[in-house]
Design a protein around this motif. Sequence first.
Motif, PDB file in Angstrom:
ATOM      1  N   LEU A 162      -6.331  -0.091  -3.972  1.00 36.34           N
ATOM      2  CA  LEU A 162      -4.901  -0.401  -4.061  1.00 36.34           C
ATOM      3  C   LEU A 162      -4.752  -1.792  -4.656  1.00 36.34           C
ATOM      4  O   LEU A 162      -5.632  -2.638  -4.528  1.00 36.34           O
ATOM      5  CB  LEU A 162      -4.266  -0.359  -2.665  1.00 36.34           C
ATOM      6  N   LYS A 163      -3.627  -2.005  -5.299  1.00 34.91           N
ATOM      7  CA  LYS A 163      -3.378  -3.300  -5.951  1.00 34.91           C
ATOM      8  C   LYS A 163      -2.395  -4.140  -5.133  1.00 34.91           C
ATOM      9  O   LYS A 163      -1.508  -3.592  -4.477  1.00 34.91           O
ATOM     10  CB  LYS A 163      -2.782  -3.081  -7.328  1.00 34.91           C
ATOM     11  N   LEU A 181      -4.200   9.271  -3.012  1.00 33.63           N
ATOM     12  CA  LEU A 181      -4.720   7.925  -3.241  1.00 33.63           C
ATOM     13  C   LEU A 181      -4.887   7.722  -4.744  1.00 33.63           C
ATOM     14  O   LEU A 181      -4.966   8.688  -5.509  1.00 33.63           O
ATOM     15  CB  LEU A 181      -6.057   7.752  -2.520  1.00 33.63           C
ATOM     16  N   PRO A 213       0.808  -1.221   0.000  1.00 36.10           N
ATOM     17  CA  PRO A 213       0.000   0.000   0.000  1.00 36.10           C
ATOM     18  C   PRO A 213       0.842   1.273   0.000  1.00 36.10           C
ATOM     19  O   PRO A 213       0.492   2.254  -0.685  1.00 36.10           O
ATOM     20  CB  PRO A 213      -0.831  -0.107   1.286  1.00 36.10           C
ATOM     21  N   GLN A 253       2.613   2.459  -3.547  1.00 29.42           N
ATOM     22  CA  GLN A 253       1.738   2.925  -4.630  1.00 29.42           C
ATOM     23  C   GLN A 253       1.036   4.239  -4.294  1.00 29.42           C
ATOM     24  O   GLN A 253       0.573   4.935  -5.183  1.00 29.42           O
ATOM     25  CB  GLN A 253       0.771   1.857  -5.116  1.00 29.42           C
ATOM     26  N   VAL A 254       0.975   4.595  -3.014  1.00 30.21           N
ATOM     27  CA  VAL A 254       0.466   5.926  -2.638  1.00 30.21           C
ATOM     28  C   VAL A 254       1.609   6.941  -2.643  1.00 30.21           C
ATOM     29  O   VAL A 254       1.452   8.074  -3.117  1.00 30.21           O
ATOM     30  CB  VAL A 254      -0.212   5.846  -1.254  1.00 30.21           C
TER      31      VAL A 254
END
Length: 288
Positions: free
Chosen positions: A281-282, A270, A259, A262-263
């Motif tokens: 999220l991926k 986001l 998390p 990617q942020v």
Amino acid sequence: MHPVPVVKAFFDPATWTVSYVVYAEPGGHCAIVDAVLDYDPKSGRTSTTSADQIADYVRAQQLTVQWLLETHAHADHLSAAHYLRGILGGKIAIGAPITHVQKVFKSIFHLEDSFAPDGSQFDHLLHDGEVIAVGPLSLRALSVPGHTPACMAYQVEDAVFVGDTLFMPDVGTARCDFPGGDPHTLYQSVQRLLSLPDTTRLFMCHDYPPAGRSAQWETTVAEQKAANIHVHKGVTEAEFVAMRQARDATLAMPNLILPAVQVNIRAGALPPPEANGVAYLKIPLNAL
Ligand SMILES: [Fe+2]
């Protein structure tokens, strides 16, 4: 006479992160370094309790936020820079090589085509040696890669925010096994920091206190040279690299790396919401 900066620390026990507000005097300008956005991985919920403590302090000191600085794209916590810019103003800045980190993780996360790995998510990209003003204070960006390729330390007069290079002397140094990390490079970056005057105040980005001591985050160049368990004076680059590689091979991935990264490569924003209004999220499977 150079002004002596005031450094206010905020320790987040959930992620062992230390965030800072640095300024010359109340009523003036400040920079915020490495603010934390709270994230509960069980529920997928973010919250701003930690960031609001910083905002409350900034307001109480009647400070105007000039800069929201990130020492690097953190893998252990989400950045609150985007949130704090929204309520306090200021410009978000990070080291210019963040573009390399963005390229790597755009591929790993297979991010949307519109995500540009060009640093444009940040307001300003800092280059090595660049000096910016925080009110009457001069803040210099020092490139200190090794933990990540984009790590920057920030030197404000006699205070340096070291990011993830050094930890407290009894904890040592940061890992070098993330994409683009390199222990040889970290050793050289640490030497750069340890070549500063002995009395330079060093402020850690994290503390992982051994049993029996409470969290601490401030030390000096002299203390690090004398006592850092990984890179005290006399430790060679070859010895350091061998130690670091052996130790990194034993470390699990940080709880929040998926998390957080990617942020954080979006400057703490986001991901864009999907058609139902929810942001996702991926989790890339078998990719890290
Ligand atoms: Fe880090």
